[in-house]
Design an enzyme around this catalytic site. Sequence first.
Site, PDB file in Angstrom:
ATOM      1  N   GLU A   1     -22.387  -8.023 -46.975  1.00 47.84           N
ATOM      2  CA  GLU A   1     -22.891  -7.476 -45.662  1.00 47.84           C
ATOM      3  C   GLU A   1     -21.534  -7.346 -44.652  1.00 47.84           C
ATOM      4  OE1 GLU A   1     -25.480  -8.928 -41.851  1.00 47.84           O
ATOM      5  OE2 GLU A   1     -24.614 -10.542 -42.970  1.00 47.84           O
TER       6      GLU A   1
ATOM      7  N   ASP B   1     -22.074  -1.941 -34.922  1.00 49.00           N
ATOM      8  CA  ASP B   1     -21.640  -1.445 -33.552  1.00 49.00           C
ATOM      9  C   ASP B   1     -21.780  -0.123 -33.687  1.00 49.00           C
ATOM     10  OD1 ASP B   1     -19.910  -0.580 -31.551  1.00 49.00           O
ATOM     11  OD2 ASP B   1     -18.617  -2.059 -31.455  1.00 49.00           O
TER      12      ASP B   1
ATOM     13  N   THR C   1     -33.344 -12.304 -37.677  1.00 49.43           N
ATOM     14  CA  THR C   1     -32.048 -13.070 -36.927  1.00 49.43           C
ATOM     15  C   THR C   1     -32.609 -13.159 -35.523  1.00 49.43           C
ATOM     16  OG1 THR C   1     -30.837 -11.163 -36.290  1.00 49.43           O
ATOM     17  CG2 THR C   1     -30.400 -12.286 -38.651  1.00 49.43           C
TER      18      THR C   1
END
EC number: 2.1.1.33
Length: 213
Positions: free
Chosen positions: A38, A113, A192
């Site tokens: 990841e 991002d 999450t």
Amino acid sequence: MRIRNIRDAHLKINKAKNIIGVDNLKTKLDPKKFNALEIGSGKGGFIYQKAITNPGINYFGIEKNATVILKMINKSELLEQLTNLFIVHDDFALIDHEFPNACFDQIYLNFSDPWPKKRHAKKRLVDLAFLNKYQRILKADGIIEFKTDNDQLFNYAIEMINSLEQIKIIAYTNDLHSLDSSDALLKNNVITEYEQRFINLKKNINKIVFKFI
């Protein structure tokens, strides 16, 4: 929201056994096992749950923010008990050349991002230069999963992926959580706290799964 840096976070995280350097990472890559990476692990919610659920798979996370890693360490009481989870404190763009060829079976890009300004496009983890890096470190038939709440970044990813003939799109959606629960894109999906926040706000989540051919 900008994270307030914790003083000496980089020194504190080095005391955790799951935090490794690039050199140590090479020794942890077991070619006989399924190895997943990841990039941009953040607070580790995704990779932590994956490691718990799949003890036979080795998970490697790369995160350049020491404060974020420290928050993950402090939050996850069972972290050091996991022998299949390793976090590298570094920037993937600076260390990718250290990885052996064809060493990962799967790569996850979760809520990266977006770098919205055009002049920063090359920093996006779905830019062509990064896709070429992933191709080198993925094993044959290796899979990439990309998930984002940012529609512009997702459209950019689709554009980059479609520009390469050697990529096959396996599945994609612009609204992950509107799919039937049996849909393959929702299989083994880890939600999450960050993702749940967008679900609560009724914000669509984009996801694409693809591989190199």
